[in-house]
Enzyme design. Structure first.
Site, PDB file in Angstrom:
ATOM      1  N   CYS A 113     -77.055 -23.890 116.212  1.00  0.00           N
ATOM      2  CA  CYS A 113     -76.766 -24.443 114.879  1.00  0.00           C
ATOM      3  C   CYS A 113     -78.028 -24.923 114.169  1.00  0.00           C
ATOM      4  O   CYS A 113     -78.043 -25.056 112.948  1.00  0.00           O
ATOM      5  CB  CYS A 113     -75.770 -25.581 114.999  1.00  0.00           C
ATOM      6  N   HIS A 254     -75.367 -30.413 109.158  1.00  0.00           N
ATOM      7  CA  HIS A 254     -74.675 -29.305 109.830  1.00  0.00           C
ATOM      8  C   HIS A 254     -73.170 -29.552 109.758  1.00  0.00           C
ATOM      9  O   HIS A 254     -72.704 -30.680 109.952  1.00  0.00           O
ATOM     10  CB  HIS A 254     -75.142 -29.233 111.284  1.00  0.00           C
ATOM     11  N   ASN A 284     -67.188 -24.481 111.494  1.00  0.00           N
ATOM     12  CA  ASN A 284     -68.572 -24.509 111.973  1.00  0.00           C
ATOM     13  C   ASN A 284     -69.094 -23.068 112.065  1.00  0.00           C
ATOM     14  O   ASN A 284     -68.621 -22.279 112.881  1.00  0.00           O
ATOM     15  CB  ASN A 284     -68.595 -25.185 113.349  1.00  0.00           C
TER      16      ASN A 284
HETATM   17  O1  UT7 Z   1     -72.144 -27.160 116.338  1.00  0.00           O
HETATM   18  C1  UT7 Z   1     -72.715 -27.658 117.494  1.00  0.00           C
HETATM   19  C2  UT7 Z   1     -72.311 -29.006 117.781  1.00  0.00           C
HETATM   20  N1  UT7 Z   1     -70.890 -29.077 118.050  1.00  0.00           N
HETATM   21  C3  UT7 Z   1     -70.274 -30.180 117.824  1.00  0.00           C
HETATM   22  O2  UT7 Z   1     -70.884 -31.109 117.336  1.00  0.00           O
HETATM   23  C4  UT7 Z   1     -68.840 -30.281 118.232  1.00  0.00           C
HETATM   24  C5  UT7 Z   1     -68.609 -31.644 118.752  1.00  0.00           C
HETATM   25  N2  UT7 Z   1     -67.260 -31.892 119.246  1.00  0.00           N
HETATM   26  C6  UT7 Z   1     -66.165 -32.016 118.479  1.00  0.00           C
HETATM   27  O3  UT7 Z   1     -66.168 -31.715 117.303  1.00  0.00           O
HETATM   28  C7  UT7 Z   1     -64.957 -32.649 119.125  1.00  0.00           C
HETATM   29  O4  UT7 Z   1     -65.324 -33.150 120.388  1.00  0.00           O
HETATM   30  C8  UT7 Z   1     -63.750 -31.698 119.280  1.00  0.00           C
HETATM   31  C9  UT7 Z   1     -63.134 -31.424 117.917  1.00  0.00           C
HETATM   32  C10 UT7 Z   1     -64.166 -30.411 119.937  1.00  0.00           C
HETATM   33  C11 UT7 Z   1     -62.667 -32.367 120.123  1.00  0.00           C
HETATM   34  O5  UT7 Z   1     -62.293 -33.606 119.570  1.00  0.00           O
HETATM   35  P1  UT7 Z   1     -62.250 -34.932 120.475  1.00  0.00           P
HETATM   36  O6  UT7 Z   1     -61.781 -36.009 119.596  1.00  0.00           O
HETATM   37  O7  UT7 Z   1     -63.590 -35.086 121.111  1.00  0.00           O
HETATM   38  O8  UT7 Z   1     -61.120 -34.588 121.500  1.00  0.00           O
HETATM   39  P2  UT7 Z   1     -61.184 -34.528 123.102  1.00  0.00           P
HETATM   40  O9  UT7 Z   1     -62.006 -33.345 123.552  1.00  0.00           O
HETATM   41  O10 UT7 Z   1     -61.552 -35.868 123.629  1.00  0.00           O
HETATM   42  O11 UT7 Z   1     -59.689 -34.233 123.455  1.00  0.00           O
HETATM   43  C12 UT7 Z   1     -58.619 -35.182 123.126  1.00  0.00           C
HETATM   44  C13 UT7 Z   1     -57.286 -34.548 123.469  1.00  0.00           C
HETATM   45  C14 UT7 Z   1     -57.235 -33.915 124.873  1.00  0.00           C
HETATM   46  O12 UT7 Z   1     -55.942 -34.141 125.419  1.00  0.00           O
HETATM   47  P3  UT7 Z   1     -55.689 -35.322 126.480  1.00  0.00           P
HETATM   48  O13 UT7 Z   1     -56.615 -35.027 127.624  1.00  0.00           O
HETATM   49  O14 UT7 Z   1     -56.045 -36.588 125.753  1.00  0.00           O
HETATM   50  O15 UT7 Z   1     -54.234 -35.173 126.790  1.00  0.00           O
HETATM   51  C15 UT7 Z   1     -57.388 -32.445 124.587  1.00  0.00           C
HETATM   52  O16 UT7 Z   1     -56.790 -31.628 125.553  1.00  0.00           O
HETATM   53  O17 UT7 Z   1     -56.976 -33.501 122.550  1.00  0.00           O
HETATM   54  C16 UT7 Z   1     -56.637 -32.303 123.271  1.00  0.00           C
HETATM   55  N3  UT7 Z   1     -57.038 -31.166 122.489  1.00  0.00           N
HETATM   56  C17 UT7 Z   1     -56.260 -30.588 121.551  1.00  0.00           C
HETATM   57  N4  UT7 Z   1     -55.014 -30.870 121.135  1.00  0.00           N
HETATM   58  C18 UT7 Z   1     -54.509 -30.110 120.138  1.00  0.00           C
HETATM   59  C19 UT7 Z   1     -58.238 -30.498 122.521  1.00  0.00           C
HETATM   60  N5  UT7 Z   1     -58.221 -29.510 121.606  1.00  0.00           N
HETATM   61  C20 UT7 Z   1     -57.022 -29.542 121.002  1.00  0.00           C
HETATM   62  C21 UT7 Z   1     -56.420 -28.782 119.971  1.00  0.00           C
HETATM   63  N6  UT7 Z   1     -55.176 -29.105 119.574  1.00  0.00           N
HETATM   64  N7  UT7 Z   1     -57.056 -27.759 119.366  1.00  0.00           N
END
Ligand code: UT7
Length: 330
Positions: A113, A254, A284
């Site tokens: 990125c 970004h 993204n």
């Molecule tokens: O471009 C390069 C840099 N990239 C980034 O900066 C990306 C950075 N990361 C993010 O944007 C976020 O971490 C995500 C959007 C990928 C995820 O959001 P989060 O708030 O960090 O969620 P999490 O990974 O902590 O997951 C929370 C919950 C989990 O369920 P449990 O374990 O709490 O039951 C996941 O399984 O959300 C669940 N989950 C989803 N639920 C519905 C993960 N993806 C999804 C989804 N739909 N698509």
């Protein structure tokens, strides 16, 4: 000799992948995606439309808006992690051919990125050293080619697109790129990785069976580091150049996640008017995200000649970079 940000162009594919579409593909919801990322839709390239095709279209616009003939471009640098071919030739060579530019130095940059701002730093150095006069830099991705559309943790985030800029030599310091900071920390390499194909995992049936050809991300860990690093990076470049965040009309971060952008903007006391946002409509797009966002404010008439832009990006590597410059185009 100084380097100026001479022009901008972008291209987005016509196919839209909405949150409603993704609800039919994986266990997710429009509500979850909007709340956690701010993304409503992203664009997906056609099957026979590649990174070089999107990049060439964005480049045509950038060259035309710079008022240059293609032959005047003396270096082509393409930032991408979804090149047409993973080993060779470089996508920059294919783009040059599609533009009809021959006998020009052309190479790719792999900084995920952060690639566009890395390319900007390369263009600046080539121009300031007197080696080149008009450098075409591109951030382009067919990210859909490395996304696993059964993995809800990644497939909701990424989209395809391209952005390009011409960076030109100038003797007028008032229109010059002011500063660029670019850095990396490879100890976080496993936060964002596409394991195959490569020398570690050459193509094999096993690689495909294990899905090693798809992007893998430690989302939450990356998120936390992104907020911290992006904020610090901007503070450093502003302090280094004695500029206050309130004097930046266009902060172009970004476009990975609205929550990251909001957290960084708030930490820097930026108003909503200062912060450029495209993540809701394009998701993204990795290296393409910053030039696509600049093109967005250019085409909507918000970006005027001489106005300051502050670029800030973060991605796989891990890499990060920031840049401060006036827009020197018409
Ligand atoms: O471009 C390069 C840099 N990239 C980034 O900066 C990306 C950075 N990361 C993010 O944007 C976020 O971490 C995500 C959007 C990928 C995820 O959001 P989060 O708030 O960090 O969620 P999490 O990974 O902590 O997951 C929370 C919950 C989990 O369920 P449990 O374990 O709490 O039951 C996941 O399984 O959300 C669940 N989950 C989803 N639920 C519905 C993960 N993806 C999804 C989804 N739909 N698509």
């Amino acid at each position: 000799m100084y380097a100026k940000f001479h022009s901008i162009g972008a291209y987005v594919p016509s196919k839209v992948l909405s949150n409603a579409d993704l609800e039919k593909m994986v266990d997710t919801s429009d509500e979850w995606i909007i709340k956690r990322t701010g993304i409503k839709e992203r664009r997906i390239a056609a099957e026979n439309e590649y990174t070089s095709d999107m990049a060439a279209k964005a480049s045509e616009l950038a060259i035309q808006r710079a008022g240059l003939a293609k032959e005047e471009i003396d270096l082509v640098v393409c930032a991408t992690v979804t090149p047409d071919y993973f080993n060779m030739p470089a996508t920059a060579c294919i783009i040059s051919d599609k533009l009809g530019i021959r006998n020009v130095q052309a190479f790719d940059i792999s900084a995920a990125c952060s690639g566009f701002v890395y390319a900007l730093s390369v263009a600046k150095a080539f121009i300031e050293s007197g080696m080149k006069k008009h450098v075409l830099i591109i951030g382009a991705e067919k990210f859909s080619s490395i996304v696993d559309y059964t993995d809800r943790t990644t497939c909701i985030l990424f989209g395809d697109g391209a952005g390009a800029a011409v960076i030109s030599a100038t003797e007028d310091k008032s229109e010059a790129i002011i500063d660029i900071h670019a850095s990396a920390d490879g100890s976080y390499a496993d936060f964002l990785v596409t394991p195959a194909p490569g020398a570690v995992h050459p193509a094999s049936e096993q690689v495909l069976a294990q899905g090693l050809n798809f992007v893998q991300m430690k989302g939450n860990e990356t998120f936390k580091l992104a907020v911290k690093t992006l904020t610090q990076d901007v503070k450093n470049i502003l302090a280094h150049n004695n500029i206050d965040s309130k004097d930046i009309p266009h902060f172009v971060p970004h476009q990975a996640n609205y929550r990251i952008i909001k957290a960084v903007g708030d930490a820097l006391k930026m108003s909503d008017e200062q912060v450029v946002l495209t993540v809701h409509k394009y998701g993204n797009t990795s290296a393409a995200s910053i030039p696509m966002a600049i093109n967005d404010i250019y085409e909507s008439g918000r970006l005027k000649k001489g106005e300051l832009m502050l670029l800030d990006t973060f991605g796989g590597g891990l890499t990060w970079a920031s840049g401060l410059m006036p827009f020197a185009g018409e």
